[in-house]
Design a protein around this motif. Structure first.
Motif, PDB file in Angstrom:
ATOM      1  N   GLY A 166      13.409  13.625  -8.601  1.00 36.09           N
ATOM      2  CA  GLY A 166      13.582  14.484  -7.450  1.00 36.09           C
ATOM      3  C   GLY A 166      12.316  14.662  -6.645  1.00 36.09           C
ATOM      4  N   ILE A 167      11.177  14.197  -7.170  1.00 36.62           N
ATOM      5  CA  ILE A 167       9.916  14.280  -6.443  1.00 36.62           C
ATOM      6  C   ILE A 167       9.791  13.036  -5.570  1.00 36.62           C
ATOM      7  CG2 ILE A 167       7.422  14.490  -6.623  1.00 36.62           C
ATOM      8  CD1 ILE A 167       8.986  16.877  -7.723  1.00 36.62           C
ATOM      9  N   PRO A 168       9.701  13.181  -4.242  1.00 37.58           N
ATOM     10  CA  PRO A 168       9.642  12.014  -3.363  1.00 37.58           C
ATOM     11  C   PRO A 168       8.440  11.120  -3.664  1.00 37.58           C
ATOM     12  CG  PRO A 168      10.071  14.009  -2.113  1.00 37.58           C
ATOM     13  CD  PRO A 168       9.699  14.446  -3.496  1.00 37.58           C
ATOM     14  N   LYS A 169       8.670   9.820  -3.570  1.00 41.09           N
ATOM     15  CA  LYS A 169       7.602   8.844  -3.745  1.00 41.09           C
ATOM     16  C   LYS A 169       7.178   8.336  -2.377  1.00 41.09           C
ATOM     17  CE  LYS A 169       9.644   7.316  -8.112  1.00 41.09           C
ATOM     18  NZ  LYS A 169      10.283   6.183  -8.830  1.00 41.09           N
ATOM     19  N   ALA A 170       5.886   8.243  -2.163  1.00 39.48           N
ATOM     20  CA  ALA A 170       5.367   7.787  -0.876  1.00 39.48           C
ATOM     21  C   ALA A 170       5.168   6.277  -0.907  1.00 39.48           C
ATOM     22  CB  ALA A 170       4.045   8.484  -0.564  1.00 39.48           C
ATOM     23  N   VAL A 171       5.862   5.585  -0.009  1.00 41.85           N
ATOM     24  CA  VAL A 171       5.787   4.128   0.085  1.00 41.85           C
ATOM     25  C   VAL A 171       4.933   3.771   1.298  1.00 41.85           C
ATOM     26  CG1 VAL A 171       7.087   1.977   0.370  1.00 41.85           C
ATOM     27  CG2 VAL A 171       8.066   3.889  -0.937  1.00 41.85           C
ATOM     28  N   GLY A 172       3.787   3.199   1.046  1.00 40.86           N
ATOM     29  CA  GLY A 172       2.917   2.759   2.123  1.00 40.86           C
ATOM     30  C   GLY A 172       3.082   1.270   2.357  1.00 40.86           C
ATOM     31  N   LEU A 173       3.636   0.890   3.507  1.00 43.57           N
ATOM     32  CA  LEU A 173       3.883  -0.521   3.827  1.00 43.57           C
ATOM     33  C   LEU A 173       2.758  -1.035   4.710  1.00 43.57           C
ATOM     34  CD1 LEU A 173       7.691  -0.241   4.550  1.00 43.57           C
ATOM     35  CD2 LEU A 173       6.639  -1.306   2.555  1.00 43.57           C
ATOM     36  N   THR A 174       2.161  -2.131   4.306  1.00 42.15           N
ATOM     37  CA  THR A 174       1.028  -2.690   5.033  1.00 42.15           C
ATOM     38  C   THR A 174       1.482  -3.575   6.192  1.00 42.15           C
ATOM     39  OG1 THR A 174       0.871  -4.696   3.683  1.00 42.15           O
ATOM     40  CG2 THR A 174      -0.289  -2.730   2.870  1.00 42.15           C
ATOM     41  N   HIS A 175       0.533  -3.894   7.069  1.00 49.26           N
ATOM     42  CA  HIS A 175       0.808  -4.803   8.184  1.00 49.26           C
ATOM     43  C   HIS A 175       1.329  -6.141   7.652  1.00 49.26           C
ATOM     44  CE1 HIS A 175      -1.137  -2.721  11.736  1.00 49.26           C
ATOM     45  NE2 HIS A 175      -1.388  -1.899  10.729  1.00 49.26           N
TER      46      HIS A 175
END
Length: 509
Positions: A166-175
């Protein structure tokens, strides 16, 4: 300059119509000018490369120009659902920590309220921009990093995906990851400059951002944009604008099947792409038989910058019921020990490739990444020809029309009500949305409220985005628990299916 920003600029050099919205065609020259204006605001506000910039706007020309402007500037786009309730919006700000934002005026007015104590009133400035608002958060949220140049591994988009905890995961998408997926989509869909796509999917999702927008721009095509899907205008738009392809979700396919057949089905539509959720095979067959348009099933997720698998276009072989073959990455099916399973055997889908993230930017743990592979949590198998079939999910997420919903988040909201003793949320099959949300609740012994079911629904609607709210609330005396006291959701789902089937049979008598 990254390859992505370079290719975006190259695609906008030749002045031509590129985007249609609300009876207006915008040209590449106009789009470039809007992007420059956005970047001037960022410079004036002191936003640095690598800073997070919130974008909370509905589908619009403004969203796309801001989205592209931020990416080409070198900052990080943080898209948010522009329809989320105010309290959820406040939590999103605290979680994502942007230094600047483009939001609707009503959100700004909410932040100005004196009772919103968590936002210091001197921590921002506001500037009106085409009916929207710039919002400066720098004093509240210090930048995470400063970058002098845009590198291939610089983060371009930051998105949140709820985990099983239930804790959101942060997805960092690169160029690099975004460009890799866009390139795969252009290749697999054979996108050309003569193509025009119809985009009504929410632009705060990775699917619309990469599949509909970036892939079309980089292939020199055109976009017809709507704020949301409308069944009454769908076929008219396809005919009027000579649409050649559409990216949709299974819920829309189902809606179109329930509507009267149009008097004329446009022959220039090359295909309709279905993604974001499992498409029932019977719907796929009925759609192609009725409309004569190829339905291309696919599979993707945020962690892979959208597309993972897709069926080939005609005249190549397609398999209805399959999400297609992997494109531009490696995919293998493994057992619970991480060992590759034989052909046609069900296991967990794992992936790796240039478009797949190798860790979350923020998460309670990184257990989804093991031995160089990302574990999707989806169960499936691969046949001898390499076609992938998805049969279920290991994770307990609910998939309503392509929207992934954490039952834990909803349970936390329900438990805010003082009369609730326990809550458990599950998804049950739904003919239109794939799954619908059912909340099982136990009330405290001394509380017997005949209107409790409606109270729960009303409370959820005030505190959560609409698609996260339960369709049904069932009051029970007890819930199935395991040895450790945890609710057994699989058992609850079995009971739930039996319960609603019995109710349906009773109502038919």
């Amino acid at each position: 300059m990254s390859k992505l920003t370079h290719q975006i600029q190259e695609a906008l050099l030749q002045n031509r119509p590129i985007l249609h919205e609300k009876e207006t065609w915008y040209t590449t020259k106009e789009l470039q000018w809007e992007m420059t204006k956005v970047q001037d605001y960022l410079i004036t506000a002191g936003v640095s490369k690598g800073d997070r910039v919130l974008v909370g706007l509905p589908n619009s020309y403004q969203f796309i120009s801001i989205f592209l402007g931020i990416i080409n500037y070198g900052a990080v786009v943080v898209p948010m659902n522009p329809y989320m309730p105010e309290i959820e919006f406040l939590s999103f700000i605290e979680r994502s920590k942007p230094v600047f934002g483009f939001i609707k005026p009503e959100y700004t007015n909410f932040l100005l309220k004196e009772e919103v104590k968590r936002i210091p009133l001197d921590s921002f400035c506001r500037v009106d921009y085409d009916g929207y608002t710039f919002f400066d958060f720098k004093e509240l949220n210090k930048p995470f990093q400063r970058e002098a140049n845009i590198e291939e591994d610089s983060i371009a988009i930051l998105l949140y995906t709820s985990g099983t905890t239930g804790i959101p995961k942060a997805v960092g998408l690169t160029h690099e990851q975004i460009l890799e997926t866009a390139t795969n989509i252009i290749m697999s869909h054979e996108l050309k400059s003569m193509d025009t796509t119809y985009c009504f999917s929410p632009l705060f999702h990775i699917n619309a951002q990469v599949v509909a927008v970036l892939s079309t721009i980089l292939s020199h095509g055109k976009i017809v944009l709507d704020e949301k899907f409308s069944a009454t205008k769908f076929w008219k738009v396809l005919s009027e604008f000579q649409i050649t392809w559409v990216s949709a979700v299974p819920a829309i396919i189902s809606i179109l099947l329930e509507k009267p057949q149009p008097s004329e089905i446009p022959t220039h539509v090359r295909f309709i792409r279905s993604a974001s959720a499992q498409l029932p095979m019977i719907h796929a067959k009925r759609f192609e038989q009725r409309f004569g348009i190829p339905l291309i099933q696919s599979y993707g997720m945020t962690e892979a910058a959208s597309q993972i698998c897709v069926n080939p276009l005609p005249p190549k072989k397609r398999v209805l019921g399959s999400v297609g073959r992997p494109v531009g990455l490696q995919l293998q099916i493994v057992d619970s020990n991480g060992r590759k399973v034989p052909t046609n055997k069900v296991g967990e889908i794992t992936i790796r490739g240039k478009n797949v993230i190798t860790s979350y930017v923020e998460a309670l743990n990184q257990n989804d990444f093991r031995n160089g592979w990302f574990h999707t949590g989806d169960l499936g198998f691969m046949d001898q020809e390499g076609f992938v079939f998805i049969v279920g999910r290991i994770k307990e997420m609910i998939n309503r029309g392509g929207e992934k919903i954490s039952p834990y988040e909803l349970e936390d909201v329900i438990r805010q009500l003082p009369m609730i003793k326990e809550a458990a949320v599950i998804g049950i099959p739904h003919h239109l949305y794939g799954e619908e949300i059912v909340a099982y609740i136990r009330q405290k012994q001394h509380d017997h409220n005949d209107e409790l079911e409606q109270l729960v629904i009303d409370h959820c609607e005030r505190n959560l985005t609409s698609f996260k709210c339960p369709a049904k609330v069932v009051i029970v005396e007890d819930l199935p628990h395991g040895p450790t006291g945890k609710v057994q959701r699989s058992r609850l789902k079995e009971i739930s299916l039996e319960y609603f089937q019995n109710r349906q049979h009773s109502s038919m008598r």
